[in-house]
Write a protein that holds these residues in place. Sequence first.
Motif, PDB file in Angstrom:
ATOM      1  N   ARG A  29       0.835  -1.217   0.000  1.00  0.00           N
ATOM      2  CA  ARG A  29       0.000   0.000   0.000  1.00  0.00           C
ATOM      3  C   ARG A  29       0.864   1.260   0.000  1.00  0.00           C
ATOM      4  N   SER A  30       2.064   1.174  -0.610  1.00  0.00           N
ATOM      5  CA  SER A  30       2.936   2.351  -0.607  1.00  0.00           C
ATOM      6  C   SER A  30       2.327   3.454  -1.466  1.00  0.00           C
ATOM      7  N   ASN A  31       2.786   4.695  -1.194  1.00  0.00           N
ATOM      8  CA  ASN A  31       2.254   5.840  -1.939  1.00  0.00           C
ATOM      9  C   ASN A  31       2.676   5.831  -3.399  1.00  0.00           C
ATOM     10  N   ILE A  32       3.773   5.124  -3.709  1.00  0.00           N
ATOM     11  CA  ILE A  32       4.247   5.181  -5.104  1.00  0.00           C
ATOM     12  C   ILE A  32       3.813   3.984  -5.943  1.00  0.00           C
ATOM     13  N   VAL A  33       3.445   2.879  -5.301  1.00  0.00           N
ATOM     14  CA  VAL A  33       3.022   1.710  -6.093  1.00  0.00           C
ATOM     15  C   VAL A  33       1.628   1.193  -5.671  1.00  0.00           C
TER      16      VAL A  33
ATOM     17  N   VAL B 237      -6.824  -4.475  -1.209  1.00  0.00           N
ATOM     18  CA  VAL B 237      -5.456  -4.018  -0.928  1.00  0.00           C
ATOM     19  C   VAL B 237      -4.951  -4.729   0.327  1.00  0.00           C
ATOM     20  N   CYS B 238      -3.813  -5.402   0.218  1.00  0.00           N
ATOM     21  CA  CYS B 238      -3.242  -6.122   1.359  1.00  0.00           C
ATOM     22  C   CYS B 238      -1.934  -5.457   1.798  1.00  0.00           C
ATOM     23  N   HIS B 239      -1.590  -5.654   3.052  1.00  0.00           N
ATOM     24  CA  HIS B 239      -0.371  -5.053   3.601  1.00  0.00           C
ATOM     25  C   HIS B 239       0.150  -5.930   4.722  1.00  0.00           C
ATOM     26  N   SER B 240       1.120  -5.422   5.465  1.00  0.00           N
ATOM     27  CA  SER B 240       1.779  -6.284   6.453  1.00  0.00           C
ATOM     28  C   SER B 240       0.850  -6.683   7.606  1.00  0.00           C
TER      29      SER B 240
ATOM     30  N   GLY C  27       8.225  -5.996  -1.907  1.00  0.00           N
ATOM     31  CA  GLY C  27       9.678  -5.923  -1.716  1.00  0.00           C
ATOM     32  C   GLY C  27      10.245  -7.064  -0.888  1.00  0.00           C
ATOM     33  N   LYS C  28       9.607  -8.236  -0.989  1.00  0.00           N
ATOM     34  CA  LYS C  28      10.122  -9.431  -0.283  1.00  0.00           C
ATOM     35  C   LYS C  28      10.363 -10.518  -1.332  1.00  0.00           C
ATOM     36  N   PRO C  29      11.644 -10.793  -1.641  1.00  0.00           N
ATOM     37  CA  PRO C  29      11.953 -11.693  -2.751  1.00  0.00           C
ATOM     38  C   PRO C  29      11.288 -13.064  -2.634  1.00  0.00           C
TER      39      PRO C  29
ATOM     40  N   ASP D 212       4.552  -8.641 -11.244  1.00  0.00           N
ATOM     41  CA  ASP D 212       5.552  -8.682 -10.166  1.00  0.00           C
ATOM     42  C   ASP D 212       6.353  -7.375 -10.171  1.00  0.00           C
ATOM     43  N   VAL D 213       6.079  -6.547  -9.174  1.00  0.00           N
ATOM     44  CA  VAL D 213       6.723  -5.225  -9.117  1.00  0.00           C
ATOM     45  C   VAL D 213       8.060  -5.295  -8.358  1.00  0.00           C
ATOM     46  N   GLY D 214       8.189  -6.260  -7.492  1.00  0.00           N
ATOM     47  CA  GLY D 214       9.346  -6.342  -6.600  1.00  0.00           C
ATOM     48  C   GLY D 214      10.682  -6.361  -7.334  1.00  0.00           C
ATOM     49  N   THR D 215      11.622  -5.616  -6.793  1.00  0.00           N
ATOM     50  CA  THR D 215      12.999  -5.675  -7.301  1.00  0.00           C
ATOM     51  C   THR D 215      13.915  -5.590  -6.088  1.00  0.00           C
TER      52      THR D 215
ATOM     53  N   GLY E 251      10.278  -6.783 -16.730  1.00  0.00           N
ATOM     54  CA  GLY E 251       8.815  -6.680 -16.679  1.00  0.00           C
ATOM     55  C   GLY E 251       8.398  -5.246 -16.403  1.00  0.00           C
ATOM     56  N   VAL E 252       8.114  -4.969 -15.133  1.00  0.00           N
ATOM     57  CA  VAL E 252       7.609  -3.654 -14.737  1.00  0.00           C
ATOM     58  C   VAL E 252       8.697  -2.565 -14.819  1.00  0.00           C
ATOM     59  N   GLY E 253       9.939  -2.924 -14.506  1.00  0.00           N
ATOM     60  CA  GLY E 253      11.029  -1.933 -14.458  1.00  0.00           C
ATOM     61  C   GLY E 253      11.137  -1.080 -15.716  1.00  0.00           C
TER      62      GLY E 253
HETATM   63  P1  NAP Z   1       7.407  -0.164   0.422  1.00  0.00           P
HETATM   64  O1  NAP Z   1       7.205   1.304   0.497  1.00  0.00           O
HETATM   65  O2  NAP Z   1       8.425  -0.798   1.304  1.00  0.00           O
HETATM   66  O3  NAP Z   1       5.990  -0.861   0.675  1.00  0.00           O
HETATM   67  C1  NAP Z   1       5.883  -2.229   0.824  1.00  0.00           C
HETATM   68  C2  NAP Z   1       4.452  -2.574   1.119  1.00  0.00           C
HETATM   69  O4  NAP Z   1       4.364  -3.996   1.267  1.00  0.00           O
HETATM   70  C3  NAP Z   1       3.938  -1.971   2.425  1.00  0.00           C
HETATM   71  O5  NAP Z   1       2.624  -1.475   2.212  1.00  0.00           O
HETATM   72  C4  NAP Z   1       3.939  -3.131   3.398  1.00  0.00           C
HETATM   73  O6  NAP Z   1       2.911  -3.085   4.363  1.00  0.00           O
HETATM   74  C5  NAP Z   1       3.686  -4.297   2.456  1.00  0.00           C
HETATM   75  N1  NAP Z   1       4.191  -5.552   3.015  1.00  0.00           N
HETATM   76  C6  NAP Z   1       5.409  -5.787   3.557  1.00  0.00           C
HETATM   77  N2  NAP Z   1       5.498  -7.061   3.980  1.00  0.00           N
HETATM   78  C7  NAP Z   1       4.314  -7.635   3.716  1.00  0.00           C
HETATM   79  C8  NAP Z   1       3.784  -8.927   3.934  1.00  0.00           C
HETATM   80  N3  NAP Z   1       4.505  -9.887   4.515  1.00  0.00           N
HETATM   81  N4  NAP Z   1       2.530  -9.185   3.526  1.00  0.00           N
HETATM   82  C9  NAP Z   1       1.774  -8.228   2.919  1.00  0.00           C
HETATM   83  N5  NAP Z   1       2.227  -6.972   2.696  1.00  0.00           N
HETATM   84  C10 NAP Z   1       3.480  -6.676   3.087  1.00  0.00           C
HETATM   85  O7  NAP Z   1       7.791  -0.622  -1.043  1.00  0.00           O
HETATM   86  P2  NAP Z   1       7.477   0.012  -2.500  1.00  0.00           P
HETATM   87  O8  NAP Z   1       8.229   1.277  -2.657  1.00  0.00           O
HETATM   88  O9  NAP Z   1       6.018  -0.002  -2.765  1.00  0.00           O
HETATM   89  O10 NAP Z   1       8.163  -1.090  -3.411  1.00  0.00           O
HETATM   90  C11 NAP Z   1       7.774  -2.438  -3.379  1.00  0.00           C
HETATM   91  C12 NAP Z   1       8.727  -3.253  -4.235  1.00  0.00           C
HETATM   92  O11 NAP Z   1       8.630  -2.800  -5.579  1.00  0.00           O
HETATM   93  C13 NAP Z   1      10.210  -3.101  -3.862  1.00  0.00           C
HETATM   94  O12 NAP Z   1      10.878  -4.323  -4.152  1.00  0.00           O
HETATM   95  C14 NAP Z   1      10.695  -2.038  -4.826  1.00  0.00           C
HETATM   96  O13 NAP Z   1      12.087  -2.119  -5.081  1.00  0.00           O
HETATM   97  C15 NAP Z   1       9.906  -2.381  -6.034  1.00  0.00           C
HETATM   98  N6  NAP Z   1       9.688  -1.286  -6.979  1.00  0.00           N
HETATM   99  C16 NAP Z   1       9.938  -1.541  -8.285  1.00  0.00           C
HETATM  100  C17 NAP Z   1       9.714  -0.569  -9.220  1.00  0.00           C
HETATM  101  C18 NAP Z   1       9.974  -0.890 -10.653  1.00  0.00           C
HETATM  102  O14 NAP Z   1       9.985   0.009 -11.465  1.00  0.00           O
HETATM  103  N7  NAP Z   1      10.145  -2.150 -11.013  1.00  0.00           N
HETATM  104  C19 NAP Z   1       9.254   0.688  -8.839  1.00  0.00           C
HETATM  105  C20 NAP Z   1       8.973   0.926  -7.495  1.00  0.00           C
HETATM  106  C21 NAP Z   1       9.192  -0.079  -6.568  1.00  0.00           C
HETATM  107  P3  NAP Z   1       2.842  -1.903   5.487  1.00  0.00           P
HETATM  108  O15 NAP Z   1       2.285  -0.715   4.784  1.00  0.00           O
HETATM  109  O16 NAP Z   1       1.914  -2.459   6.495  1.00  0.00           O
HETATM  110  O17 NAP Z   1       4.236  -1.694   5.979  1.00  0.00           O
END
Ligand code: NAP
Length: 292
Positions: free
Chosen positions: A165-169, A190-193, A213-215, A231-234, A270-272
């Motif tokens: 639920r981050s502000n950017i994704v 929308v799911c989160h931690s 962001g959890k590989p 899959d957005v994670g990197t 993919g998304v990058g």
């Molecule tokens: P972030 O700000 O760290 O947010 C992560 C979100 O995941 C938070 O809302 C968190 O919940 C939730 N979360 C963490 N652990 C969880 C779990 N076990 N179960 C369910 N939800 C969980 O990260 P972000 O900036 O959105 O980025 C996410 C990933 O995308 C990262 O790997 C980043 O590098 C990648 N990314 C890639 C691109 C691209 O262009 N490919 C662009 C942006 C980001 P809480 O809110 O409760 O903490």
Amino acid sequence: MLLLDGKKLADELKSEIKTETESFMAAGGRKPHLAAILVGNDGGSLTYVGHKVKACEQVGFKSTLLHFEDSISEEQLLNEVKKLNDDEEVTGFIVQLPLPKHINADRVIMAIDPRKDVDGFHPVNVGKVTLGLPAYVSATPLGITKILERYGVETAGKHCVVIGRSNIVGRPMSILLSGQSATGNATVTVCHSRTKNLREITMQADIIIAALGKPEFLTADMVKEGVVIIDVGTTRVTDSTAKAGWRLKGDVKFEEVSKKCAAITPVPGGVGPMTVVSLLLNTLKAAKHEVQ
Ligand code: NAP
């Protein structure tokens, strides 16, 4: 299983942007100019900004990189933002995140002129997106909607589960998917931690956007047959067999999950690449004054 090839799609879109930019300039438009502020020497940030600058060259935009030491003060940085706001030569600009701890990132983002905020992080743009008004949509969610649109992934009436639920994704993605548009009209969870029984929810999903962001977090036993996965994670994971000593991993255990998918994005590729292209799309929009 259909591989949603973000790299290939990004190349196609770059070629379209290049043609559109040439026509725009032939009709008297000013060459789009994207500026980027980078603070410090974080490896990931250097790479991302490098990709953005290179992409500008590929489509015929001008780009300027303003690189500052970690020690820059918040006041100095705000002054640099003001200079870019006032510089008529600059079409749009971004401030690469994360910023050092002594700088309040929210304050810096709020200082950006919303009309030049091509990353779509300013509250004015976030608000407009929420209301379905013309705006700069945050680059990663915009890139994901382009993948869905160009690969013909139907979202209307589907159950989309966004993990993160981050502000950017995560947050903007959930807003776009639930909005009234060609890549919206979905029912979104929308799911989160703090989400309980995540697996019960992901098992119901027609489309999953994994952005936590959890590989390799999302495994095959968490998804149903025929699901579409973005899959957005990197995350850089140490790997002594890789030349760099690390490898990029997504949030999805690709090998096992892809076997159950109707379609899935790879990491990397993919998304990058689509995030970078979306920044170009927003900059061209800014050059054409399509967002007021
Ligand atoms: P972030 O700000 O760290 O947010 C992560 C979100 O995941 C938070 O809302 C968190 O919940 C939730 N979360 C963490 N652990 C969880 C779990 N076990 N179960 C369910 N939800 C969980 O990260 P972000 O900036 O959105 O980025 C996410 C990933 O995308 C990262 O790997 C980043 O590098 C990648 N990314 C890639 C691109 C691209 O262009 N490919 C662009 C942006 C980001 P809480 O809110 O409760 O903490």
